[in-house]
Scaffold this active site. Structure first.
Site, short mmCIF file in Angstrom:
data_model
loop_
_atom_site.label_atom_id
_atom_site.label_comp_id
_atom_site.label_asym_id
_atom_site.label_seq_id
_atom_site.Cartn_x
_atom_site.Cartn_y
_atom_site.Cartn_z
N GLN A 121 0.83 -1.21 0.00
CA GLN A 121 0.00 0.00 0.00
C GLN A 121 0.86 1.25 0.00
O GLN A 121 0.55 2.22 -0.69
CB GLN A 121 -0.92 0.01 1.22
CG GLN A 121 -1.92 -1.12 1.23
CD GLN A 121 -2.69 -1.24 -0.07
OE1 GLN A 121 -3.50 -0.39 -0.41
NE2 GLN A 121 -2.42 -2.30 -0.82
N HIS A 154 1.91 2.91 -3.31
CA HIS A 154 0.94 3.60 -4.16
C HIS A 154 1.23 5.09 -4.26
O HIS A 154 1.37 5.64 -5.34
CB HIS A 154 -0.48 3.41 -3.62
CG HIS A 154 -1.15 2.17 -4.12
ND1 HIS A 154 -1.47 2.00 -5.44
CD2 HIS A 154 -1.58 1.06 -3.49
CE1 HIS A 154 -2.06 0.82 -5.61
NE2 HIS A 154 -2.14 0.23 -4.44
N GLU A 186 -9.88 0.53 4.35
CA GLU A 186 -10.20 0.06 2.99
C GLU A 186 -9.92 -1.43 2.88
O GLU A 186 -10.75 -2.20 2.43
CB GLU A 186 -9.34 0.85 2.00
CG GLU A 186 -9.52 0.44 0.56
CD GLU A 186 -8.53 1.13 -0.36
OE1 GLU A 186 -8.75 1.11 -1.58
OE2 GLU A 186 -7.52 1.68 0.13
N HIS A 187 -8.71 -1.84 3.28
CA HIS A 187 -8.32 -3.25 3.27
C HIS A 187 -8.01 -3.68 4.70
O HIS A 187 -7.22 -3.03 5.40
CB HIS A 187 -7.05 -3.46 2.43
CG HIS A 187 -7.15 -2.93 1.03
ND1 HIS A 187 -6.55 -1.74 0.65
CD2 HIS A 187 -7.77 -3.41 -0.06
CE1 HIS A 187 -6.80 -1.52 -0.63
NE2 HIS A 187 -7.54 -2.52 -1.09
N ASP A 215 -6.69 -7.06 -5.39
CA ASP A 215 -6.45 -6.04 -6.40
C ASP A 215 -6.61 -6.57 -7.81
O ASP A 215 -7.05 -5.85 -8.71
CB ASP A 215 -5.03 -5.47 -6.24
CG ASP A 215 -4.97 -4.33 -5.24
OD1 ASP A 215 -6.04 -3.85 -4.82
OD2 ASP A 215 -3.86 -3.91 -4.89
N HIS A 253 -54.12 15.86 -1.29
CA HIS A 253 -53.73 14.45 -1.21
C HIS A 253 -54.92 13.61 -0.73
O HIS A 253 -55.24 12.57 -1.32
CB HIS A 253 -52.56 14.26 -0.22
CG HIS A 253 -51.22 14.61 -0.78
ND1 HIS A 253 -50.91 15.88 -1.17
CD2 HIS A 253 -50.11 13.84 -1.00
CE1 HIS A 253 -49.66 15.90 -1.61
NE2 HIS A 253 -49.15 14.66 -1.52
#
Length: 433
Positions: free
Chosen positions: A260, A263, A328-329, A362, A421
């Site tokens: 990670q 990235h 996220e992970h 991934d 209504h």
């Protein structure tokens, strides 16, 4: 580089940990102002503005003729990549499609109550735009993960945008687009590409929804055009949190953290374990493995600013911390991972055991890798076929069926002071009406 090691029983833990998780840019207002300017420029200037902005921000000179990649060039470039690489993409495509086909919903009609027909029409979006990053790295997997659920949903047209360069678009991206049946690819990137998809130009069709990750300018543009079009989510930098009981390999934990960190500089990598000895061995592995990475400068900065090894008092405390982060992970790198699954409340994707690294998700496992970040896994879900479908309710009552529920409708309408209504029901039930 010396990896930061924290203990949850330290007085300063919460303050330091919040600092690690806080990855917002200090220049948010400045970025938003620049993006608003770009959006206006494309909205008023159309393709000419796109061409001008592409040269300004992407250093890519394009013309009205080269803005779009022809289907012929997509296919030609797609077949220039190595056969083994194309075969890997093909296998990934098949696995991702098989997973997402299980998510597909069907329209339904129910007529179980006399005089009532209720139901739901499930229809695909007509046209979707996919943003594929092309700056610091090339991500054919991003093409697959965004396009395949759209194709499974039945989206009629998929428009792909990605930053071009003097060499054009990387052939591996075009190979992925070709496998996904994408026939419209434009070599534009950044906020200007989002503007083109949201508002449309003479050459770039307006879409119904924009999906796909990007830098802060892309994310900000998506946020600002939301309402004119739909978007998937505001994706932030990548993140991983690994829970370990010390039963696995320190080298594996370290390389997963680096997966990670490489990235970008804002990526977040965290290991949480009650085993202090294991924690210190992982720190040593991180220092050793970092030296061998091609992107070691980026990874080192990410680990320095947004990385940590945290020593908890118990494994249960480690899970509690993970739920608070909503990563996220989430890797459950423990001897009995299924025992922890019921305790997991917030995570984009959960990887169980010592042989389910995040990289599996991934590329090849099948579930979508477009996941909520920055704690939004508390309320967001991974990208799915559902994101490319819209639902329409069906309601059909006979007069007798309407009479059955009329008193309650009238009572509730009058409670809201909405006389018309109530009257719309009363008039239908009068004799001779």
């Amino acid at each position: 580089m010396t990896m930061r090691i924290l203990k949850t029983n330290d007085k300063a833990f919460l303050r330091v940990f919040k600092g690690i998780l806080a990855r917002g840019s200090a220049a948010v207002e400045e970025v938003e102002a620049r993006v608003r300017s770009i959006l206006r420029e494309v909205q008023t200037g159309g393709d000419e503005a796109l061409i001008r902005l592409s040269e300004k921000y992407d250093n890519n000179r394009i013309t009205a003729r080269t803005l779009r990649i022809s289907v012929r060039d997509i296919k030609k470039n797609a077949h220039t990549i190595p056969a083994a690489e194309r075969a890997a993409l093909t296998r990934a495509c098949a696995r991702i499609e098989a997973f997402h086909r299980r998510q597909l919903q069907q329209s339904w009609i129910s007529a179980n109550t006399p005089g009532e027909i209720l139901g739901q029409l499930v229809r695909p979006l007509e046209r979707v735009g996919i943003y594929v990053p092309g700056g610091k790295a090339v991500y054919p997997s991003s093409v697959l993960m965004n396009a395949i659920p759209a194709r499974v949903a039945g989206v009629n047209e998929i428009i792909m945008v990605t930053p071009g360069s003097k060499k054009g678009i990387n052939p591996v991206l075009l190979a992925a687009a070709d496998l996904c049946g994408i026939r419209s690819v434009f070599q534009i990137g950044g906020a200007q590409a989002i503007a083109a998809l949201a508002y449309g130009t003479a050459l770039v069709p307006k879409v119904d929804k924009i999906v796909g990750p990007g830098n802060i300018y892309v994310a900000t543009a998506k946020k600002l055009v939301y309402g004119d079009v739909d978007i998937d989510m505001i994706a932030g930098p990548s993140e991983i949190l690994i829970i370990s009981d010390g039963s696995g390999s320190p080298a594996h934990a370290a390389v997963d953290m680096l997966s990670q960190a490489e990235h970008d500089e804002l990526a977040c990598s965290i290991l949480v374990t009650p085993n202090e000895g294991f924690a210190r061995r992982v720190a040593g592995e991180l220092a050793a493995q970092l030296k061998k990475l091609k992107r070691k400068t980026i990874a080192a900065r990410a680990l320095e600013n947004h990385g940590a090894i945290i020593i908890t008092r118990t494994l249960a405390e480690a899970v509690q911390l993970a739920n608070a982060v909503a990563p996220e992970h989430l890797e459950l790198a423990v001897e009995h991972p299924w025992e922890l699954v019921p305790q997991v409340k917030n995570a984009g994707a959960v990887f169980l055991g010592h042989y389910s690294p995040e990289a599996l998700g991934d590329y090849m496992a099948g579930p979508n890798h477009v996941l909520p970040t920055g704690g939004t896994a508390r309320f967001f879900s991974p990208l799915s076929v559902d994101d490319f479908l819209k639902k329409t309710s069906i309601i059909s009552f006979t007069r007798d069926a309407l009479r059955t529920v009329a008193p309650d409708i009238i009572r509730l309408a009058r409670a809201e002071s909405l006389d018309a209504h109530a009257q719309s029901v009363e008039q239908r039930l009068k004799k001779h009406s």
